[in-house]
Write an enzyme that holds these catalytic residues in place. Structure first.
Site, PDB file in Angstrom:
ATOM      1  N   TYR A  13      72.825 -19.584  97.094  1.00  0.00           N
ATOM      2  CA  TYR A  13      74.136 -20.229  97.075  1.00  0.00           C
ATOM      3  C   TYR A  13      74.684 -20.243  98.493  1.00  0.00           C
ATOM      4  O   TYR A  13      75.736 -19.681  98.786  1.00  0.00           O
ATOM      5  CB  TYR A  13      75.093 -19.523  96.092  1.00  0.00           C
ATOM      6  CG  TYR A  13      76.118 -20.477  95.514  1.00  0.00           C
ATOM      7  CD1 TYR A  13      75.709 -21.533  94.708  1.00  0.00           C
ATOM      8  CD2 TYR A  13      77.465 -20.346  95.789  1.00  0.00           C
ATOM      9  CE1 TYR A  13      76.635 -22.423  94.187  1.00  0.00           C
ATOM     10  CE2 TYR A  13      78.401 -21.235  95.280  1.00  0.00           C
ATOM     11  CZ  TYR A  13      77.975 -22.274  94.480  1.00  0.00           C
ATOM     12  OH  TYR A  13      78.887 -23.160  93.972  1.00  0.00           O
ATOM     13  N   PHE A  14      73.916 -20.914  99.354  1.00  0.00           N
ATOM     14  CA  PHE A  14      74.124 -20.808 100.794  1.00  0.00           C
ATOM     15  C   PHE A  14      75.479 -21.318 101.261  1.00  0.00           C
ATOM     16  O   PHE A  14      75.967 -22.360 100.823  1.00  0.00           O
ATOM     17  CB  PHE A  14      73.029 -21.577 101.546  1.00  0.00           C
ATOM     18  CG  PHE A  14      71.647 -21.006 101.349  1.00  0.00           C
ATOM     19  CD1 PHE A  14      71.466 -19.651 101.079  1.00  0.00           C
ATOM     20  CD2 PHE A  14      70.527 -21.824 101.442  1.00  0.00           C
ATOM     21  CE1 PHE A  14      70.196 -19.125 100.895  1.00  0.00           C
ATOM     22  CE2 PHE A  14      69.255 -21.297 101.262  1.00  0.00           C
ATOM     23  CZ  PHE A  14      69.084 -19.954 100.989  1.00  0.00           C
ATOM     24  N   HIS A  56      75.062 -17.677 105.709  1.00  0.00           N
ATOM     25  CA  HIS A  56      73.603 -17.694 105.537  1.00  0.00           C
ATOM     26  C   HIS A  56      72.952 -18.599 106.586  1.00  0.00           C
ATOM     27  O   HIS A  56      71.917 -18.264 107.169  1.00  0.00           O
ATOM     28  CB  HIS A  56      73.231 -18.243 104.160  1.00  0.00           C
ATOM     29  CG  HIS A  56      73.666 -17.410 102.999  1.00  0.00           C
ATOM     30  ND1 HIS A  56      74.614 -17.845 102.100  1.00  0.00           N
ATOM     31  CD2 HIS A  56      73.294 -16.175 102.576  1.00  0.00           C
ATOM     32  CE1 HIS A  56      74.785 -16.920 101.155  1.00  0.00           C
ATOM     33  NE2 HIS A  56      74.006 -15.898 101.432  1.00  0.00           N
ATOM     34  N   GLN A  64      69.330  -4.446  92.312  1.00  0.00           N
ATOM     35  CA  GLN A  64      70.500  -4.017  93.079  1.00  0.00           C
ATOM     36  C   GLN A  64      71.815  -4.266  92.349  1.00  0.00           C
ATOM     37  O   GLN A  64      72.886  -4.067  92.905  1.00  0.00           O
ATOM     38  CB  GLN A  64      70.504  -4.669  94.463  1.00  0.00           C
ATOM     39  CG  GLN A  64      70.806  -6.150  94.479  1.00  0.00           C
ATOM     40  CD  GLN A  64      70.549  -6.745  95.848  1.00  0.00           C
ATOM     41  OE1 GLN A  64      69.412  -6.784  96.319  1.00  0.00           O
ATOM     42  NE2 GLN A  64      71.590  -7.214  96.509  1.00  0.00           N
ATOM     43  N   LYS A 120      78.602  -8.579 107.616  1.00  0.00           N
ATOM     44  CA  LYS A 120      79.552  -8.495 106.502  1.00  0.00           C
ATOM     45  C   LYS A 120      79.154  -7.339 105.592  1.00  0.00           C
ATOM     46  O   LYS A 120      80.007  -6.614 105.097  1.00  0.00           O
ATOM     47  CB  LYS A 120      79.586  -9.795 105.697  1.00  0.00           C
ATOM     48  CG  LYS A 120      80.650  -9.738 104.614  1.00  0.00           C
ATOM     49  CD  LYS A 120      80.926 -11.084 104.043  1.00  0.00           C
ATOM     50  CE  LYS A 120      80.023 -11.358 102.875  1.00  0.00           C
ATOM     51  NZ  LYS A 120      80.469 -10.661 101.645  1.00  0.00           N
ATOM     52  N   ASP A 121      77.849  -7.192 105.383  1.00  0.00           N
ATOM     53  CA  ASP A 121      77.340  -6.072 104.594  1.00  0.00           C
ATOM     54  C   ASP A 121      76.913  -4.975 105.568  1.00  0.00           C
ATOM     55  O   ASP A 121      75.730  -4.665 105.703  1.00  0.00           O
ATOM     56  CB  ASP A 121      76.166  -6.549 103.734  1.00  0.00           C
ATOM     57  CG  ASP A 121      76.582  -7.662 102.792  1.00  0.00           C
ATOM     58  OD1 ASP A 121      77.097  -7.360 101.717  1.00  0.00           O
ATOM     59  OD2 ASP A 121      76.428  -8.850 103.161  1.00  0.00           O
ATOM     60  N   SER A 132      81.504 -15.844 101.536  1.00  0.00           N
ATOM     61  CA  SER A 132      80.710 -15.105 100.552  1.00  0.00           C
ATOM     62  C   SER A 132      80.398 -16.034  99.398  1.00  0.00           C
ATOM     63  O   SER A 132      81.245 -16.854  99.009  1.00  0.00           O
ATOM     64  CB  SER A 132      81.517 -13.908 100.041  1.00  0.00           C
ATOM     65  OG  SER A 132      80.914 -13.396  98.853  1.00  0.00           O
ATOM     66  N   SER A 133      79.206 -15.903  98.843  1.00  0.00           N
ATOM     67  CA  SER A 133      78.866 -16.708  97.662  1.00  0.00           C
ATOM     68  C   SER A 133      79.856 -16.400  96.544  1.00  0.00           C
ATOM     69  O   SER A 133      80.160 -17.247  95.713  1.00  0.00           O
ATOM     70  CB  SER A 133      77.442 -16.391  97.194  1.00  0.00           C
ATOM     71  OG  SER A 133      76.538 -16.555  98.264  1.00  0.00           O
TER      72      SER A 133
HETATM   73  P1  AMP Z   1      73.569 -12.503 100.181  1.00  0.00           P
HETATM   74  O1  AMP Z   1      72.981 -13.806  99.793  1.00  0.00           O
HETATM   75  O2  AMP Z   1      74.996 -12.349  99.831  1.00  0.00           O
HETATM   76  O3  AMP Z   1      72.709 -11.325  99.744  1.00  0.00           O
HETATM   77  O4  AMP Z   1      73.544 -12.456 101.767  1.00  0.00           O
HETATM   78  C1  AMP Z   1      72.359 -12.690 102.483  1.00  0.00           C
HETATM   79  C2  AMP Z   1      72.578 -12.306 103.914  1.00  0.00           C
HETATM   80  O5  AMP Z   1      73.651 -13.085 104.444  1.00  0.00           O
HETATM   81  C3  AMP Z   1      72.974 -10.844 104.097  1.00  0.00           C
HETATM   82  O6  AMP Z   1      72.331 -10.338 105.249  1.00  0.00           O
HETATM   83  C4  AMP Z   1      74.458 -10.920 104.293  1.00  0.00           C
HETATM   84  O7  AMP Z   1      74.982  -9.850 105.056  1.00  0.00           O
HETATM   85  C5  AMP Z   1      74.586 -12.221 105.048  1.00  0.00           C
HETATM   86  N1  AMP Z   1      75.937 -12.769 104.930  1.00  0.00           N
HETATM   87  C6  AMP Z   1      76.629 -13.014 103.798  1.00  0.00           C
HETATM   88  N2  AMP Z   1      77.867 -13.487 104.086  1.00  0.00           N
HETATM   89  C7  AMP Z   1      77.957 -13.530 105.438  1.00  0.00           C
HETATM   90  C8  AMP Z   1      78.977 -13.910 106.360  1.00  0.00           C
HETATM   91  N3  AMP Z   1      80.157 -14.352 105.961  1.00  0.00           N
HETATM   92  N4  AMP Z   1      78.701 -13.825 107.679  1.00  0.00           N
HETATM   93  C9  AMP Z   1      77.500 -13.372 108.109  1.00  0.00           C
HETATM   94  N5  AMP Z   1      76.497 -12.994 107.300  1.00  0.00           N
HETATM   95  C10 AMP Z   1      76.720 -13.070 105.978  1.00  0.00           C
END
Ligand code: AMP
Length: 281
Positions: free
Chosen positions: A32-33, A37, A61, A149-150, A185-186
């Site tokens: 859900y880019f 991402h 997770q 962010k994480d 954020s997704s």
């Molecule tokens: P996710 O799909 O939420 O697991 O995120 C995948 C990667 O994207 C992880 O390394 C997150 O930390 C990164 N990510 C998610 N949201 C952001 C953001 N707003 N800025 C930078 N990196 C992000």
């Protein structure tokens, strides 16, 4: 761009590339880019010859009452976006392909998982470490990019890679935000209009707290101040945590004598939003 769903096929492709001397970059995601991402993909693209983006909503997770079944998805849209960012492979395995029914091997970094999100989500980081280690074995990357962010996840993965001598360089990418400061954020897709309108208060509150810490306010008072701020600015939000920690060890600090990380998690309706700020004094 090649879409691969079979873990063995990804590993075969990546071993071939490695044997040819090519540098593989990996960006692990749950899909859900959004622009966060995509920024990670662009950064990785600059650092490697072959870019692998993984899209896997990792059941390991998610806790029992979390949003595994309703996590947003858009395979077609994601595919187009990853291709436009120069991905060579989109690795999107079905859940069953990544874990055997009798999967029994787990990787944990419990020392760094006691606070922040680890305190609320007991199996979360064990699931993250295990799936990321598996992705490293499959994609054989020289470099992998994760978002700040994480932050806790990034700190844990750096420690895992160091402790297990995994030959990959971990890059942390800065948080990508909406114009009004909300971290992308997704899960922002879960916000109602009203919640979305209030959500930038999270970033504003963190910036204010950083100013207070830099001005010498003590940690306990600064945290109390942020809780009061959120009670007023985010009445529909429920604070999961407001914490100030050592940025590498992820343990709460009582005094500031070096860089600290302020991190928050707020529940708003169906969404649980996290954000953080590194404060260098
Ligand atoms: P996710 O799909 O939420 O697991 O995120 C995948 C990667 O994207 C992880 O390394 C997150 O930390 C990164 N990510 C998610 N949201 C952001 C953001 N707003 N800025 C930078 N990196 C992000």
């Amino acid at each position: 761009m090649n879409v691969i769903t079979d873990p063995k096929a990804l590993q075969a492709q990546c071993l071939t590339w490695r044997n040819e001397g090519l540098r593989i970059g990996l960006v692990p995601t749950m899909g859900y880019f959004h622009d966060g991402h995509l920024a990670l993909m662009e950064r990785a693209r600059e650092l490697c010859d072959k870019l692998v983006v993984s899209l896997f909503v990792n059941p390991a997770q998610f806790g029992e009452n979390e949003d595994l079944d309703s996590y947003p998805h858009d395979m077609e849209g994601d595919s187009a976006k990853a291709e436009a960012r120069g991905a060579d492979v989109l690795f999107a395995p079905p859940a069953g392909a990544m874990y055997e029914p009798d999967h029994a091997t787990w990787i944990e970094v419990p020392e760094l998982g006691k606070h922040l999100c680890g305190a609320q989500r007991p199996v979360h980081f064990r699931g993250v470490c295990t799936v990321v280690a598996k992705l490293f074995m499959l994609a054989q990357p020289a470099v992998a990019v994760f978002g700040q962010k994480d932050w806790q996840q990034l700190a844990i993965l750096k420690r895992m890679v160091r402790d297990l001598n995994i030959p990959v360089e971990i890059i942390g990418h800065e948080i990508v935000r909406e114009a009004d400061g909300l971290a992308l954020s997704s899960r922002n897709a879960y916000l109602t209009q009203e919640e979305r309108a209030a959500a930038p208060a999270i970033r504003k509150g963190l910036l204010e707290l950083a100013d207070r810490i830099r001005a010498g306010e003590d940690v306990a008072a600064a945290k109390r101040g942020l809780a009061e701020n959120f009670a007023a600015s985010l009445p529909m939000g429920e604070v999961d945590y407001i914490e100030i920690v050592d940025p590498e060890r992820i343990v709460p600090v009582e005094e500031v004598d070096g860089p600290v990380l302020a991190a928050v998690a707020i529940r708003m309706g169906r969404a649980r939003l996290i954000d953080n700020i590194l404060i260098e004094v």
